[in-house]
Design a protein around this motif. Structure first.
Motif, mmCIF file in Angstrom:
data_model
loop_
_atom_site.group_PDB
_atom_site.id
_atom_site.type_symbol
_atom_site.label_atom_id
_atom_site.label_comp_id
_atom_site.label_asym_id
_atom_site.label_seq_id
_atom_site.Cartn_x
_atom_site.Cartn_y
_atom_site.Cartn_z
ATOM 1 N N ASP A 61 19.771 -5.655 -22.742
ATOM 2 C CA ASP A 61 20.129 -4.783 -23.810
ATOM 3 C C ASP A 61 21.110 -4.148 -23.959
ATOM 4 O O ASP A 61 21.711 -4.253 -22.920
ATOM 5 N N ASP A 62 21.311 -3.201 -25.204
ATOM 6 C CA ASP A 62 23.070 -2.854 -25.727
ATOM 7 C C ASP A 62 22.548 -1.553 -24.718
ATOM 8 O O ASP A 62 23.902 -1.308 -24.107
ATOM 9 N N LEU A 63 21.626 -0.837 -24.529
ATOM 10 C CA LEU A 63 21.243 0.625 -23.603
ATOM 11 C C LEU A 63 21.698 -0.167 -22.098
ATOM 12 O O LEU A 63 22.749 0.883 -21.677
ATOM 13 N N THR A 64 21.043 -1.139 -21.914
ATOM 14 C CA THR A 64 21.366 -1.507 -20.135
ATOM 15 C C THR A 64 23.206 -1.920 -19.869
ATOM 16 O O THR A 64 23.655 -0.916 -18.803
ATOM 17 N N ARG A 65 23.638 -2.420 -20.690
ATOM 18 C CA ARG A 65 25.140 -2.371 -20.648
ATOM 19 C C ARG A 65 25.632 -1.184 -20.750
ATOM 20 O O ARG A 65 26.537 -1.364 -20.268
ATOM 21 N N LEU A 66 25.676 -0.373 -21.732
ATOM 22 C CA LEU A 66 26.529 1.132 -21.777
ATOM 23 C C LEU A 66 26.134 1.477 -20.604
ATOM 24 O O LEU A 66 27.471 2.179 -20.453
ATOM 25 N N PRO B 204 23.352 -8.230 -14.729
ATOM 26 C CA PRO B 204 22.592 -7.102 -15.040
ATOM 27 C C PRO B 204 23.782 -6.815 -13.516
ATOM 28 O O PRO B 204 23.668 -5.399 -13.292
ATOM 29 N N ASP B 205 23.718 -7.397 -12.632
ATOM 30 C CA ASP B 205 24.475 -6.696 -10.812
ATOM 31 C C ASP B 205 26.142 -7.176 -10.160
ATOM 32 O O ASP B 205 26.291 -6.593 -9.508
ATOM 33 N N SER B 206 26.720 -7.299 -11.750
ATOM 34 C CA SER B 206 27.775 -7.602 -11.817
ATOM 35 C C SER B 206 29.422 -7.148 -13.007
ATOM 36 O O SER B 206 27.771 -8.134 -13.886
ATOM 37 N N VAL B 207 29.631 -6.758 -12.818
ATOM 38 C CA VAL B 207 30.398 -6.582 -13.168
ATOM 39 C C VAL B 207 31.825 -6.649 -12.788
ATOM 40 O O VAL B 207 33.153 -6.254 -12.015
ATOM 41 N N ALA B 208 32.914 -7.009 -14.123
ATOM 42 C CA ALA B 208 34.936 -7.345 -13.239
ATOM 43 C C ALA B 208 35.508 -6.490 -15.136
ATOM 44 O O ALA B 208 34.449 -5.877 -15.947
ATOM 45 N N GLY B 209 36.182 -5.786 -14.402
ATOM 46 C CA GLY B 209 36.837 -4.217 -14.961
ATOM 47 C C GLY B 209 38.477 -4.230 -15.057
ATOM 48 O O GLY B 209 39.087 -4.545 -14.124
ATOM 49 N N VAL B 210 39.004 -4.341 -16.270
ATOM 50 C CA VAL B 210 40.612 -3.752 -15.930
ATOM 51 C C VAL B 210 41.011 -2.454 -16.290
ATOM 52 O O VAL B 210 40.498 -2.170 -17.321
ATOM 53 N N TRP B 211 42.147 -1.928 -15.622
ATOM 54 C CA TRP B 211 42.269 -0.249 -15.952
ATOM 55 C C TRP B 211 43.367 -0.214 -16.451
ATOM 56 O O TRP B 211 43.914 -0.343 -14.835
#
Length: 150
Positions: free
Chosen positions: A2-7, A89-96
């Motif tokens: 859900d959106d809240l979990t993603r945020l 739910p337990d894996s994220v990738a990001g670029v800054w």
């Protein structure tokens, strides 16, 4: 998911990266290394692929950063424009987008511009860095003799 979990996940990894740069700027190498998994690779390279540094795991990251950044060095890191993808739910990738300035009395000042590419995993409710790659698109140097090169 859900959106809240993603945020919440997005905010959690943004805060983790904020702790990363705060720890670096304040020479808290053990705190910084504790943000990584025990086997996480940390690689710094230039846009042409030249490797500036390669470390693996918390212990090596802490030891190498301590040895490289003496007490008289000044570090400044800025992060901008994050793009964060929730893969599960337990894996994220990001670029800054990033900018860093490193000043030492003997080597002068390095001013870098580029990107952090980071992968995260959540274990026992805590996010950790599983891979971090810094790519600097530009490096400007000011040496103690005031000579400038790019």
């Amino acid at each position: 998911m859900d959106d809240l979990t993603r945020l919440v996940a997005v905010e959690d990894v943004r805060r983790l990266m904020a702790r990363y740069v705060y720890s670096a700027d304040h020479h808290r190498w053990d705190d910084l290394a504790a943000l990584f998994t025990s086997d996480a690779p940390f690689v710094a390279s230039t846009v042409d692929g030249s490797i500036q540094a390669r470390m693996t795991g918390c212990a090596e990251i802490a030891d190498r950063l301590k040895a490289r950044n003496q007490a008289d060095s000044v570090l400044i890191h800025h992060l901008f424009s994050s793009e964060i993808d929730i893969e599960s739910p337990d894996s994220v990738a990001g670029v800054w987008a990033m900018e860093d300035i490193v000043t030492t009395p003997h080597d002068g000042e390095m001013h870098g511009y580029g990107h952090y590419r980071v992968r995260f995993t959540r274990s026992d409710g805590r996010w950790l860095i599983t891979e971090l790659h810094i790519t600097r698109l530009r490096l400007d140097w000011t040496h103690p003799d005031k000579e400038n090169r790019s």
